[in-house]
Design a protein around this motif. Structure first.
Motif, PDB file in Angstrom:
ATOM      1  N   VAL A  73       1.042  -0.959  -0.141  1.00  0.00           N
ATOM      2  CA  VAL A  73      -0.086  -0.089  -0.141  1.00  0.00           C
ATOM      3  C   VAL A  73       1.083   1.212  -0.008  1.00  0.00           C
ATOM      4  O   VAL A  73       1.632   1.498   1.081  1.00  0.00           O
ATOM      5  CB  VAL A  73      -1.053   0.059   1.132  1.00  0.00           C
ATOM      6  N   GLY A  74       0.792   2.128  -1.052  1.00  0.00           N
ATOM      7  CA  GLY A  74       1.742   2.954  -1.307  1.00  0.00           C
ATOM      8  C   GLY A  74       3.302   2.399  -1.095  1.00  0.00           C
ATOM      9  O   GLY A  74       3.732   1.626  -1.675  1.00  0.00           O
ATOM     10  N   SER A  75       4.164   3.078  -0.268  1.00  0.00           N
ATOM     11  CA  SER A  75       5.606   2.494   0.022  1.00  0.00           C
ATOM     12  C   SER A  75       5.562   1.677   1.147  1.00  0.00           C
ATOM     13  O   SER A  75       6.611   1.163   1.423  1.00  0.00           O
ATOM     14  CB  SER A  75       6.372   3.642   0.169  1.00  0.00           C
ATOM     15  N   ASP A  76       4.384   1.204   1.765  1.00  0.00           N
ATOM     16  CA  ASP A  76       4.633   0.272   2.703  1.00  0.00           C
ATOM     17  C   ASP A  76       3.811  -1.068   2.451  1.00  0.00           C
ATOM     18  O   ASP A  76       3.212  -1.240   1.349  1.00  0.00           O
ATOM     19  CB  ASP A  76       3.713   0.821   4.109  1.00  0.00           C
ATOM     20  N   PHE A  77       4.248  -2.293   3.298  1.00  0.00           N
ATOM     21  CA  PHE A  77       3.345  -3.367   3.383  1.00  0.00           C
ATOM     22  C   PHE A  77       2.628  -3.560   4.564  1.00  0.00           C
ATOM     23  O   PHE A  77       3.123  -3.238   5.678  1.00  0.00           O
ATOM     24  CB  PHE A  77       4.416  -4.492   3.175  1.00  0.00           C
ATOM     25  N   VAL A  78       1.307  -3.808   4.387  1.00  0.00           N
ATOM     26  CA  VAL A  78       0.438  -3.738   5.542  1.00  0.00           C
ATOM     27  C   VAL A  78      -0.228  -5.194   5.435  1.00  0.00           C
ATOM     28  O   VAL A  78      -0.830  -5.742   4.531  1.00  0.00           O
ATOM     29  CB  VAL A  78      -0.890  -2.912   5.168  1.00  0.00           C
ATOM     30  N   GLY A  79      -0.321  -5.407   6.964  1.00  0.00           N
ATOM     31  CA  GLY A  79      -0.941  -6.974   7.042  1.00  0.00           C
ATOM     32  C   GLY A  79      -2.470  -6.699   7.403  1.00  0.00           C
ATOM     33  O   GLY A  79      -3.007  -5.775   7.550  1.00  0.00           O
ATOM     34  N   PRO A  80      -3.263  -7.956   7.302  1.00  0.00           N
ATOM     35  CA  PRO A  80      -4.583  -7.948   7.131  1.00  0.00           C
ATOM     36  C   PRO A  80      -5.261  -8.014   8.762  1.00  0.00           C
ATOM     37  O   PRO A  80      -5.990  -8.886   9.201  1.00  0.00           O
ATOM     38  CB  PRO A  80      -5.019  -9.212   6.566  1.00  0.00           C
ATOM     39  N   THR A  81      -4.885  -6.911   9.504  1.00  0.00           N
ATOM     40  CA  THR A  81      -5.493  -6.913  10.758  1.00  0.00           C
ATOM     41  C   THR A  81      -7.037  -6.313  10.731  1.00  0.00           C
ATOM     42  O   THR A  81      -7.290  -5.490   9.583  1.00  0.00           O
ATOM     43  CB  THR A  81      -4.744  -6.002  11.614  1.00  0.00           C
ATOM     44  N   ALA A  82      -7.602  -6.520  11.861  1.00  0.00           N
ATOM     45  CA  ALA A  82      -9.004  -5.983  11.773  1.00  0.00           C
ATOM     46  C   ALA A  82      -9.024  -4.431  11.613  1.00  0.00           C
ATOM     47  O   ALA A  82      -9.867  -3.670  10.977  1.00  0.00           O
ATOM     48  CB  ALA A  82      -9.747  -6.494  12.886  1.00  0.00           C
ATOM     49  N   ASP A  83      -8.253  -3.821  12.560  1.00  0.00           N
ATOM     50  CA  ASP A  83      -8.312  -2.206  12.303  1.00  0.00           C
ATOM     51  C   ASP A  83      -7.816  -1.682  11.204  1.00  0.00           C
ATOM     52  O   ASP A  83      -8.167  -0.659  10.745  1.00  0.00           O
ATOM     53  CB  ASP A  83      -7.182  -1.737  13.683  1.00  0.00           C
ATOM     54  N   ALA A  84      -7.005  -2.373  10.348  1.00  0.00           N
ATOM     55  CA  ALA A  84      -6.551  -1.897   9.289  1.00  0.00           C
ATOM     56  C   ALA A  84      -7.518  -1.782   8.018  1.00  0.00           C
ATOM     57  O   ALA A  84      -7.632  -1.044   7.352  1.00  0.00           O
ATOM     58  CB  ALA A  84      -5.290  -2.705   8.870  1.00  0.00           C
ATOM     59  N   ALA A  85      -8.123  -3.191   8.338  1.00  0.00           N
ATOM     60  CA  ALA A  85      -9.186  -3.417   7.235  1.00  0.00           C
ATOM     61  C   ALA A  85     -10.446  -2.403   7.405  1.00  0.00           C
ATOM     62  O   ALA A  85     -11.089  -1.724   6.470  1.00  0.00           O
ATOM     63  CB  ALA A  85      -9.836  -4.680   7.574  1.00  0.00           C
ATOM     64  N   ALA A  86     -10.769  -1.993   8.841  1.00  0.00           N
ATOM     65  CA  ALA A  86     -11.879  -1.141   9.164  1.00  0.00           C
ATOM     66  C   ALA A  86     -11.657   0.349   8.457  1.00  0.00           C
ATOM     67  O   ALA A  86     -12.614   0.965   8.160  1.00  0.00           O
ATOM     68  CB  ALA A  86     -11.943  -1.104  10.578  1.00  0.00           C
ATOM     69  N   LYS A  87     -10.242   0.565   8.437  1.00  0.00           N
ATOM     70  CA  LYS A  87      -9.997   1.897   8.122  1.00  0.00           C
ATOM     71  C   LYS A  87     -10.464   2.371   6.485  1.00  0.00           C
ATOM     72  O   LYS A  87     -10.491   3.483   5.966  1.00  0.00           O
ATOM     73  CB  LYS A  87      -8.575   2.184   8.300  1.00  0.00           C
ATOM     74  N   ILE A  88     -10.431   1.405   5.908  1.00  0.00           N
ATOM     75  CA  ILE A  88     -10.942   1.492   4.143  1.00  0.00           C
ATOM     76  C   ILE A  88     -12.195   2.241   4.211  1.00  0.00           C
ATOM     77  O   ILE A  88     -12.561   2.981   3.108  1.00  0.00           O
ATOM     78  CB  ILE A  88     -10.835   0.303   3.407  1.00  0.00           C
ATOM     79  N   LEU A  89     -13.266   1.866   5.077  1.00  0.00           N
ATOM     80  CA  LEU A  89     -14.578   2.677   4.955  1.00  0.00           C
ATOM     81  C   LEU A  89     -14.476   4.421   5.384  1.00  0.00           C
ATOM     82  O   LEU A  89     -15.273   4.912   4.824  1.00  0.00           O
ATOM     83  CB  LEU A  89     -15.546   2.026   6.076  1.00  0.00           C
ATOM     84  N   ASP A  90     -13.285   4.633   6.047  1.00  0.00           N
ATOM     85  CA  ASP A  90     -13.160   5.998   6.197  1.00  0.00           C
ATOM     86  C   ASP A  90     -12.559   6.695   5.171  1.00  0.00           C
ATOM     87  O   ASP A  90     -12.797   7.921   5.005  1.00  0.00           O
ATOM     88  CB  ASP A  90     -12.091   6.156   7.286  1.00  0.00           C
ATOM     89  N   VAL A  91     -12.148   5.958   4.115  1.00  0.00           N
ATOM     90  CA  VAL A  91     -11.546   6.551   2.986  1.00  0.00           C
ATOM     91  C   VAL A  91     -12.397   6.224   1.722  1.00  0.00           C
ATOM     92  O   VAL A  91     -12.004   6.715   0.436  1.00  0.00           O
ATOM     93  CB  VAL A  91     -10.064   6.284   2.578  1.00  0.00           C
ATOM     94  N   SER A  92     -13.383   5.688   1.811  1.00  0.00           N
ATOM     95  CA  SER A  92     -14.374   5.238   0.757  1.00  0.00           C
ATOM     96  C   SER A  92     -15.624   5.768   0.660  1.00  0.00           C
ATOM     97  O   SER A  92     -16.355   6.076   1.876  1.00  0.00           O
ATOM     98  CB  SER A  92     -14.663   3.554   0.801  1.00  0.00           C
ATOM     99  N   PRO A  93     -15.898   6.254  -0.448  1.00  0.00           N
ATOM    100  CA  PRO A  93     -17.329   6.912  -0.661  1.00  0.00           C
ATOM    101  C   PRO A  93     -18.354   5.676  -0.640  1.00  0.00           C
ATOM    102  O   PRO A  93     -18.171   4.515  -0.989  1.00  0.00           O
ATOM    103  CB  PRO A  93     -17.075   7.556  -1.934  1.00  0.00           C
ATOM    104  N   ARG A  94     -19.670   6.332  -0.286  1.00  0.00           N
ATOM    105  CA  ARG A  94     -20.912   5.593  -0.668  1.00  0.00           C
ATOM    106  C   ARG A  94     -21.153   5.308  -2.326  1.00  0.00           C
ATOM    107  O   ARG A  94     -20.863   5.992  -3.033  1.00  0.00           O
ATOM    108  CB  ARG A  94     -22.176   6.356   0.038  1.00  0.00           C
TER     109      ARG A  94
END
Length: 370
Positions: free
Chosen positions: A258-279
């Protein structure tokens, strides 16, 4: 977004989830909230759908039945497509799906007709990362760029020590061995979400688009349901697959670029996608669905996710009145603060934010039974 295919409809209640959570654990929830306002409910409620929801549904069933001992709830994990089909036919009073209704195959119109001309209720019940589970000899940690993921599952990257994998894993002892890529063999909302992600972020490497049924031309090993994929990866050698993270079964999971990082599949990291996603635009007021921003480079966001949805009718009457009453009560518990917390604790799902949970709860409260 959905592919044209023939769905196999299973009768409701064929498979009742095993209630493996202890009653004392379920009893930690506040009884007033868990009871959905009543301890007088009785009867049987049979729903079904997305197999990725299996662990969370098992937790919610325990919590709900602890407060409502005269109600028996079953959830048949036959897959998202089967859940939607059974809901539309009237076999299920509610269903779970990893993809929202569209009219690509006429499902939204058919669901509206099933609900006597009213647009169906579509609400998120949790967000969950789709983990890239792997079982590779000598490898405990794995970083994969989006294009690399696409290349592996499209059958273009076939060896674990391929340059594309080695580049992002300089310290890993990658074996010189073939990759066994495992996919869902059934029609699957998890597959649709996974391939939608690949289509958006790695369209050059993934040419099949977003599909619910795996493209035969890409090969790999097929397995039935989420549990089948997990089992195949666990028992296979040098295997990789995709599955709801709550059902990863102790397998190692890859970090995704993701960008310049690598992110693991934690619940908190997954939940953040709704904060940046439109309806999704143009939906009825009874529909809360999201157009996930898979291309985000926001720090700490895990992008391969599924937003699980619950489908119900806004009104139940006549022969469906009893099932409607139980559906409303059960869904009220699922989206309650206690229900969301219990699902997160027992199944590892990411709970809805307080603001979104309040909005979803208002929609459920508006379900009427005549």
């Amino acid at each position: 977004m959905k592919s044209t295919s023939v769905r196999t409809v299973a009768a409701p209640g064929i498979v009742a989830l095993a209630l493996t959570f202890s009653a004392c654990s379920a009893g930690n929830a506040d009884d007033g909230d868990a009871a959905s306002g009543s301890n007088d409910l009785a009867g049987q409620l049979a729903g079904g759908g997305a197999s990725s929801q299996e662990a969370a549904q098992a937790a919610w069933i325990v919590g709900f039945q602890e407060a409502n001992p005269d109600v028996t709830v079953t959830f048949d994990p036959i897959g998202s497509g089967g859940g939607r089909e059974n809901f539309i036919s009237g076999a299920f009073p509610f269903a779970g799906s990893d993809a929202y209704l569209t009219d690509d195959e006429g499902e939204l119109t058919a669901a509206t007709e099933r609900c006597n001309g009213e647009a169906p209720v579509e609400i998120p019940n949790y967000v969950s990362p789709i983990a890239l589970i792997f079982n590779v000899e000598g490898v405990d940690e794995l970083n994969l760029a989006p294009e690399t993921v696409a290349g592996i599952f499209a059958g273009e990257i076939t060896e674990w020590d391929a340059p594309e994998i080695a580049r992002d894993n300089p310290d890993a002892d990658l074996p010189s061995a073939g990759i066994n890529a495992v996919h869902r063999s059934d029609e699957s909302g998890t597959t649709e979400n996974f391939t939608h992600y690949l289509d958006v972020v790695a369209g050059g490497a993934w040419t099949a688009g977003a599909v619910e049924v795996w493209p035969e031309e890409f090969g790999g090993e097929g397995a039935q349901g989420t549990s089948g994929v997990v089992s195949a990866v666990k028992s296979g050698t040098n295997s990789i697959g995709y599955a709801d993270a709550s059902q990863a079964g102790g397998l190692a999971v890859a970090n995704v670029g993701v960008g310049s990082d690598f992110v693991g599949p934690t619940a908190d990291a997954a939940a953040k996608i709704l904060d940046v996603s439109p309806r999704v635009e143009g939906r009825d007021d009874s529909s809360i669905v999201f157009d996930l921003d898979y291309e985000t480079d926001e720090a700490g966001v895990y992008p391969i996710v599924l937003t699980s949805y619950l489908l119900a009718c806004p009104t139940y009457s006549g022969d469906e009145a009893e099932a409607g009453e139980l559906t409303k009560a059960y869904l009220t518990y699922v989206v309650s603060e206690d229900g969301q917390a219990f699902g997160a604790e027992e199944a590892g799902s990411a709970p809805l934010s307080d603001e979104l949970r309040s909005e979803v709860s208002d929609l459920v409260e508006g379900i009427t039974v005549e």
